[in-house]
Design a protein around this motif. Structure first.
Motif, PDB file in Angstrom:
ATOM      1  N   ALA A 128      41.354 -33.942  34.893  1.00  0.00           N
ATOM      2  CA  ALA A 128      42.771 -34.293  34.902  1.00  0.00           C
ATOM      3  C   ALA A 128      43.258 -34.623  33.495  1.00  0.00           C
ATOM      4  O   ALA A 128      44.370 -34.233  33.101  1.00  0.00           O
ATOM      5  N   ALA A 129      42.448 -35.346  32.717  1.00  0.00           N
ATOM      6  CA  ALA A 129      42.843 -35.676  31.349  1.00  0.00           C
ATOM      7  C   ALA A 129      42.924 -34.421  30.486  1.00  0.00           C
ATOM      8  O   ALA A 129      43.782 -34.317  29.597  1.00  0.00           O
ATOM      9  N   TYR A 130      42.047 -33.462  30.751  1.00  0.00           N
ATOM     10  CA  TYR A 130      42.082 -32.212  29.988  1.00  0.00           C
ATOM     11  C   TYR A 130      43.362 -31.425  30.293  1.00  0.00           C
ATOM     12  O   TYR A 130      44.008 -30.884  29.383  1.00  0.00           O
ATOM     13  N   ILE A 131      43.752 -31.368  31.574  1.00  0.00           N
ATOM     14  CA  ILE A 131      44.997 -30.688  31.920  1.00  0.00           C
ATOM     15  C   ILE A 131      46.186 -31.388  31.263  1.00  0.00           C
ATOM     16  O   ILE A 131      47.106 -30.738  30.755  1.00  0.00           O
ATOM     17  N   ALA A 132      46.168 -32.727  31.257  1.00  0.00           N
ATOM     18  CA  ALA A 132      47.268 -33.477  30.645  1.00  0.00           C
ATOM     19  C   ALA A 132      47.396 -33.147  29.160  1.00  0.00           C
ATOM     20  O   ALA A 132      48.506 -32.949  28.656  1.00  0.00           O
ATOM     21  N   SER A 133      46.265 -33.067  28.465  1.00  0.00           N
ATOM     22  CA  SER A 133      46.317 -32.730  27.041  1.00  0.00           C
ATOM     23  C   SER A 133      46.827 -31.309  26.822  1.00  0.00           C
ATOM     24  O   SER A 133      47.566 -31.048  25.863  1.00  0.00           O
ATOM     25  N   GLN A 134      46.492 -30.394  27.727  1.00  0.00           N
ATOM     26  CA  GLN A 134      46.978 -29.022  27.623  1.00  0.00           C
ATOM     27  C   GLN A 134      48.492 -28.952  27.836  1.00  0.00           C
ATOM     28  O   GLN A 134      49.209 -28.279  27.105  1.00  0.00           O
ATOM     29  N   LEU A 135      48.976 -29.657  28.858  1.00  0.00           N
ATOM     30  CA  LEU A 135      50.410 -29.640  29.133  1.00  0.00           C
ATOM     31  C   LEU A 135      51.208 -30.306  28.012  1.00  0.00           C
ATOM     32  O   LEU A 135      52.318 -29.878  27.687  1.00  0.00           O
ATOM     33  N   GLU A 136      50.646 -31.361  27.411  1.00  0.00           N
ATOM     34  CA  GLU A 136      51.336 -32.009  26.300  1.00  0.00           C
ATOM     35  C   GLU A 136      51.379 -31.116  25.064  1.00  0.00           C
ATOM     36  O   GLU A 136      52.254 -31.290  24.212  1.00  0.00           O
ATOM     37  N   ASP A 137      50.452 -30.168  24.979  1.00  0.00           N
ATOM     38  CA  ASP A 137      50.468 -29.184  23.891  1.00  0.00           C
ATOM     39  C   ASP A 137      51.293 -27.952  24.251  1.00  0.00           C
ATOM     40  O   ASP A 137      51.170 -26.908  23.592  1.00  0.00           O
TER      41      ASP A 137
END
Length: 220
Positions: A128-137
């Motif tokens: 979930a944290a990895y997806i969040a970092s992707q969406l923020e990028d």
């Protein structure tokens, strides 16, 4: 409307364990609970300031707090312990000092230790944290979901994964919910080893809510 329950609380004492292991009298319970929350927030703030990683949570899956007579033992479960140590000797003294300040005037001794997760890409919190970092990028949400599903299936070896993202996806005017699933995710089976996590993503269009369920194996 359907009745929802938390996937982890639903399985306590079967396939899940408590993240706080201690007992307190009724007049001290709320105080101890607030201290636990301060320590968890302190760890999050420490990661936000000092940890440089693609994962917004520093690879931490959960924080377990154990209390004894005069000892508070904080166990940090992480898939990437090298992110939290200062040198090759696995020195986490800076983090312990930060927690000691957050505790305030407490006479109990504080001990902090790291526990490495063998299979980090099967942990819902890390995914979930990895997806969040992707969406923020500004990565498109469908590409982010597809990438995380492939990562969990190939590297994590999970039997099933479900990903749900809600909010103004790709900057759309109207918020909506999109989800994708691969494999089996038997949420109604109590003995199924289900891992669950939710994480917000702060984008320029607003906050996106991310939920991840993973099915690793069935408990015997």
């Amino acid at each position: 409307m359907g009745q929802k329950t938390h996937p982890l609380g639903f399985r306590l004492a079967l396939t899940q364990s408590h993240h706080a292991i201690w007992f307190a009298p009724s007049n001290l319970y709320s105080e101890q609970l607030q201290i636990d929350e301060r320590m968890r927030n302190c760890i999050k703030e420490y990661i936000r300031k000092y940890v440089r990683s693609a994962f917004s949570n520093g690879g931490i899956t959960r924080v377990e707090i154990q209390r004894k007579t005069d000892l508070i033992h904080v166990v940090i479960y992480t898939g990437f312990p090298a992110l939290l140590v200062e040198n090759e000797n696995r020195d986490i003294e800076p983090l312990r000092r930060e927690l000691q300040v957050a505790l305030g005037p407490v006479n109990d001794q504080l001990r902090v230790s790291l526990a490495q997760i063998d299979n980090p890409y099967a942990e819902a919190a890390i995914l979930a944290a990895y997806i969040a970092s992707q969406l923020e990028d500004r990565v498109p949400f469908r590409r982010a979901m597809k990438e995380i599903i492939q990562l969990a299936s190939k590297k994590g070896g999970v039997k099933g994964i479900k990903v749900q993202i809600a909010g103004r996806l790709n900057g759309a005017e109207i918020a909506r919910v999109e989800w994708a699933r691969e494999g089996r995710v038997p949420l109604q089976t109590l003995r199924a080893h289900i891992d669950y996590s939710h994480c917000p993503a702060q984008t320029i269009y607003g906050v996106l809510g991310i939920k991840v369920w993973t099915f690793q194996e069935s408990s015997s």
